[in-house]
Design a protein around this motif. Structure first.
Motif, PDB file in Angstrom:
ATOM      1  N   GLU A 109       0.837  -1.203   0.000  1.00  0.00           N
ATOM      2  CA  GLU A 109       0.000   0.000   0.000  1.00  0.00           C
ATOM      3  C   GLU A 109       0.872   1.254   0.000  1.00  0.00           C
ATOM      4  OE1 GLU A 109      -3.191   0.741  -0.303  1.00  0.00           O
ATOM      5  OE2 GLU A 109      -3.741  -1.355  -0.570  1.00  0.00           O
ATOM      6  N   GLY A 110       1.954   1.219   0.771  1.00  0.00           N
ATOM      7  CA  GLY A 110       2.861   2.372   0.795  1.00  0.00           C
ATOM      8  C   GLY A 110       3.506   2.602  -0.562  1.00  0.00           C
ATOM      9  N   LEU A 111       3.897   1.527  -1.215  1.00  0.00           N
ATOM     10  CA  LEU A 111       4.484   1.641  -2.551  1.00  0.00           C
ATOM     11  C   LEU A 111       3.464   2.173  -3.547  1.00  0.00           C
ATOM     12  CD1 LEU A 111       6.925   1.131  -4.370  1.00  0.00           C
ATOM     13  CD2 LEU A 111       6.113  -1.214  -4.653  1.00  0.00           C
ATOM     14  N   ARG A 112       2.236   1.702  -3.441  1.00  0.00           N
ATOM     15  CA  ARG A 112       1.170   2.170  -4.337  1.00  0.00           C
ATOM     16  C   ARG A 112       0.952   3.667  -4.165  1.00  0.00           C
ATOM     17  NH1 ARG A 112      -4.675   2.458  -3.736  1.00  0.00           N
ATOM     18  NH2 ARG A 112      -5.614   2.321  -5.787  1.00  0.00           N
ATOM     19  N   GLN A 113       0.898   4.105  -2.912  1.00  0.00           N
ATOM     20  CA  GLN A 113       0.699   5.536  -2.657  1.00  0.00           C
ATOM     21  C   GLN A 113       1.887   6.362  -3.165  1.00  0.00           C
ATOM     22  OE1 GLN A 113      -2.044   7.034  -1.710  1.00  0.00           O
ATOM     23  NE2 GLN A 113      -3.022   5.019  -1.659  1.00  0.00           N
ATOM     24  N   ALA A 114       3.091   5.811  -3.015  1.00  0.00           N
ATOM     25  CA  ALA A 114       4.270   6.532  -3.494  1.00  0.00           C
ATOM     26  C   ALA A 114       4.239   6.680  -5.003  1.00  0.00           C
ATOM     27  CB  ALA A 114       5.537   5.798  -3.059  1.00  0.00           C
ATOM     28  N   ILE A 115       3.808   5.635  -5.679  1.00  0.00           N
ATOM     29  CA  ILE A 115       3.742   5.688  -7.145  1.00  0.00           C
ATOM     30  C   ILE A 115       2.678   6.674  -7.594  1.00  0.00           C
ATOM     31  CG2 ILE A 115       3.110   4.377  -9.207  1.00  0.00           C
ATOM     32  CD1 ILE A 115       4.445   1.944  -7.888  1.00  0.00           C
ATOM     33  N   LEU A 116       1.511   6.648  -6.953  1.00  0.00           N
ATOM     34  CA  LEU A 116       0.425   7.540  -7.358  1.00  0.00           C
ATOM     35  C   LEU A 116       0.741   9.001  -7.033  1.00  0.00           C
ATOM     36  CD1 LEU A 116      -2.709   5.462  -6.359  1.00  0.00           C
ATOM     37  CD2 LEU A 116      -1.826   5.907  -8.648  1.00  0.00           C
ATOM     38  N   SER A 117       1.516   9.232  -6.004  1.00  0.00           N
ATOM     39  CA  SER A 117       1.804  10.619  -5.629  1.00  0.00           C
ATOM     40  C   SER A 117       3.100  11.138  -6.259  1.00  0.00           C
ATOM     41  CB  SER A 117       1.885  10.750  -4.119  1.00  0.00           C
ATOM     42  OG  SER A 117       2.971   9.975  -3.634  1.00  0.00           O
ATOM     43  N   ALA A 118       3.752  10.321  -7.064  1.00  0.00           N
ATOM     44  CA  ALA A 118       4.991  10.764  -7.714  1.00  0.00           C
ATOM     45  C   ALA A 118       4.674  11.885  -8.693  1.00  0.00           C
ATOM     46  CB  ALA A 118       5.656   9.598  -8.431  1.00  0.00           C
ATOM     47  N   PRO A 119       5.485  12.902  -8.705  1.00  0.00           N
ATOM     48  CA  PRO A 119       5.213  14.024  -9.616  1.00  0.00           C
ATOM     49  C   PRO A 119       5.489  13.635 -11.062  1.00  0.00           C
ATOM     50  CG  PRO A 119       7.306  14.361  -8.489  1.00  0.00           C
ATOM     51  CD  PRO A 119       6.676  13.126  -7.897  1.00  0.00           C
ATOM     52  N   ALA A 120       4.758  14.278 -11.947  1.00  0.00           N
ATOM     53  CA  ALA A 120       4.978  14.063 -13.374  1.00  0.00           C
ATOM     54  C   ALA A 120       6.293  14.718 -13.762  1.00  0.00           C
ATOM     55  CB  ALA A 120       3.832  14.672 -14.169  1.00  0.00           C
ATOM     56  N   PRO A 121       6.881  14.270 -14.855  1.00  0.00           N
ATOM     57  CA  PRO A 121       8.140  14.899 -15.288  1.00  0.00           C
ATOM     58  C   PRO A 121       7.965  16.407 -15.493  1.00  0.00           C
ATOM     59  CG  PRO A 121       7.709  12.902 -16.537  1.00  0.00           C
ATOM     60  CD  PRO A 121       6.503  13.160 -15.708  1.00  0.00           C
ATOM     61  N   ALA A 122       9.021  17.148 -15.310  1.00  0.00           N
ATOM     62  CA  ALA A 122       8.979  18.616 -15.417  1.00  0.00           C
ATOM     63  C   ALA A 122       8.490  19.048 -16.794  1.00  0.00           C
ATOM     64  CB  ALA A 122      10.370  19.186 -15.161  1.00  0.00           C
ATOM     65  N   GLY A 123       7.643  20.058 -16.804  1.00  0.00           N
ATOM     66  CA  GLY A 123       7.152  20.618 -18.060  1.00  0.00           C
ATOM     67  C   GLY A 123       5.913  19.930 -18.587  1.00  0.00           C
ATOM     68  N   THR A 124       5.348  18.969 -17.869  1.00  0.00           N
ATOM     69  CA  THR A 124       4.160  18.265 -18.337  1.00  0.00           C
ATOM     70  C   THR A 124       2.924  18.981 -17.811  1.00  0.00           C
ATOM     71  OG1 THR A 124       5.336  16.175 -18.208  1.00  0.00           O
ATOM     72  CG2 THR A 124       2.951  16.058 -18.347  1.00  0.00           C
ATOM     73  N   PRO A 125       1.983  19.357 -18.708  1.00  0.00           N
ATOM     74  CA  PRO A 125       0.755  19.993 -18.225  1.00  0.00           C
ATOM     75  C   PRO A 125      -0.048  19.011 -17.372  1.00  0.00           C
ATOM     76  CG  PRO A 125       0.950  20.142 -20.626  1.00  0.00           C
ATOM     77  CD  PRO A 125       2.039  19.279 -20.141  1.00  0.00           C
ATOM     78  N   ARG A 126      -0.740  19.554 -16.401  1.00  0.00           N
ATOM     79  CA  ARG A 126      -1.504  18.719 -15.477  1.00  0.00           C
ATOM     80  C   ARG A 126      -2.568  17.949 -16.261  1.00  0.00           C
ATOM     81  NH1 ARG A 126      -1.071  19.172 -10.285  1.00  0.00           N
ATOM     82  NH2 ARG A 126      -2.628  18.407  -8.860  1.00  0.00           N
ATOM     83  N   GLY A 127      -2.651  16.615 -16.035  1.00  0.00           N
ATOM     84  CA  GLY A 127      -3.639  15.782 -16.697  1.00  0.00           C
ATOM     85  C   GLY A 127      -3.152  15.189 -17.995  1.00  0.00           C
ATOM     86  N   PHE A 128      -2.037  15.632 -18.491  1.00  0.00           N
ATOM     87  CA  PHE A 128      -1.492  15.095 -19.729  1.00  0.00           C
ATOM     88  C   PHE A 128      -0.289  14.227 -19.419  1.00  0.00           C
ATOM     89  CE2 PHE A 128      -3.669  18.921 -21.016  1.00  0.00           C
ATOM     90  CZ  PHE A 128      -4.408  18.480 -22.094  1.00  0.00           C
ATOM     91  N   GLU A 129      -0.084  13.238 -20.239  1.00  0.00           N
ATOM     92  CA  GLU A 129       1.074  12.384 -20.041  1.00  0.00           C
ATOM     93  C   GLU A 129       2.018  12.553 -21.213  1.00  0.00           C
ATOM     94  OE1 GLU A 129       0.108   8.369 -19.151  1.00  0.00           O
ATOM     95  OE2 GLU A 129      -1.192   8.909 -17.507  1.00  0.00           O
ATOM     96  N   VAL A 130       3.237  12.568 -20.914  1.00  0.00           N
ATOM     97  CA  VAL A 130       4.261  12.716 -21.934  1.00  0.00           C
ATOM     98  C   VAL A 130       4.477  11.363 -22.591  1.00  0.00           C
ATOM     99  CG1 VAL A 130       6.683  13.331 -22.296  1.00  0.00           C
ATOM    100  CG2 VAL A 130       5.317  14.543 -20.594  1.00  0.00           C
ATOM    101  N   PRO A 131       4.634  11.309 -23.918  1.00  0.00           N
ATOM    102  CA  PRO A 131       4.831  10.019 -24.565  1.00  0.00           C
ATOM    103  C   PRO A 131       6.058   9.286 -24.044  1.00  0.00           C
ATOM    104  CG  PRO A 131       4.375  11.697 -26.205  1.00  0.00           C
ATOM    105  CD  PRO A 131       4.494  12.385 -24.891  1.00  0.00           C
ATOM    106  N   GLY A 132       7.038   9.991 -23.594  1.00  0.00           N
ATOM    107  CA  GLY A 132       8.249   9.342 -23.113  1.00  0.00           C
ATOM    108  C   GLY A 132       8.243   9.102 -21.608  1.00  0.00           C
ATOM    109  N   ASP A 133       7.100   9.269 -20.954  1.00  0.00           N
ATOM    110  CA  ASP A 133       7.036   9.094 -19.491  1.00  0.00           C
ATOM    111  C   ASP A 133       7.182   7.611 -19.151  1.00  0.00           C
ATOM    112  OD1 ASP A 133       6.618   9.216 -16.798  1.00  0.00           O
ATOM    113  OD2 ASP A 133       4.522   9.855 -16.925  1.00  0.00           O
ATOM    114  N   PRO A 134       8.254   7.227 -18.517  1.00  0.00           N
ATOM    115  CA  PRO A 134       8.467   5.808 -18.223  1.00  0.00           C
ATOM    116  C   PRO A 134       7.565   5.281 -17.102  1.00  0.00           C
ATOM    117  CG  PRO A 134      10.255   7.113 -17.306  1.00  0.00           C
ATOM    118  CD  PRO A 134       9.382   8.047 -18.094  1.00  0.00           C
ATOM    119  N   PHE A 135       6.970   6.184 -16.351  1.00  0.00           N
ATOM    120  CA  PHE A 135       6.158   5.732 -15.208  1.00  0.00           C
ATOM    121  C   PHE A 135       4.659   5.729 -15.510  1.00  0.00           C
ATOM    122  CE2 PHE A 135       9.988   7.591 -13.260  1.00  0.00           C
ATOM    123  CZ  PHE A 135      10.475   6.441 -12.672  1.00  0.00           C
TER     124      PHE A 135
END
Length: 147
Positions: A109-135
């Protein structure tokens, strides 16, 4: 503060100690063996009539029931003790596995929360995912996984 006994598995103590009961059972068995030997020796005596022999065997049958009870107690006590020890061991193992599973669940559960709360890569608009986002795939899997 009351102190707990050192051995938590010890039940109520019997009225008569088991050592005394064991000695009595052994004495009964020895007396039975002697009685059978005496009857064996008198079986072919000339002075022993069928009536007396019938009485001897009748008395021996009653005594035999007591002896078999003593022998059954001796063997039954040992078998039940071993079964109780095995049941206690299985219970302890199950408790350990339950605690381990709860620990793994908390870590998951802690790992799940850490993954969900991880910030998006810099410069990514909120709600959008970068094609190169590995996560991105990891976040999606974490959203759909429950522990």
């Amino acid at each position: 503060m009351s102190e707990e006994p050192a051995n938590k598995t010890a039940g109520p103590k019997p009225a008569v100690p088991w050592g005394v009961l064991l000695a009595i059972a052994i004495v009964i068995i020895v007396v039975y063996v002697i009685a059978v030997f005496v009857l064996f020796q008198t079986a072919d005596d000339e002075g022993t009539s069928d009536v007396i022999w019938g009485r001897y065997t009748f008395l021996l049958a009653g005594f035999e029931a007591i002896v078999f009870t003593a022998v059954g107690w001796l063997f039954g006590r040992e078998v039940n003790r071993k079964q109780a020890e095995q049941a206690e061991k299985a219970t302890e193992e199950a408790k350990e596995k339950t605690a381990e599973a709860a620990e793994f669940k908390a870590k998951g559960e802690g790992l799940r929360q850490a993954i969900l709360s991880a910030p998006a890569p810099a410069g990514t608009p909120r709600g959008f995912e970068v094609p190169g986002d590995p996560f991105a795939a990891v976040r999606e899997q974490a959203r759909n996984t429950t522990f």
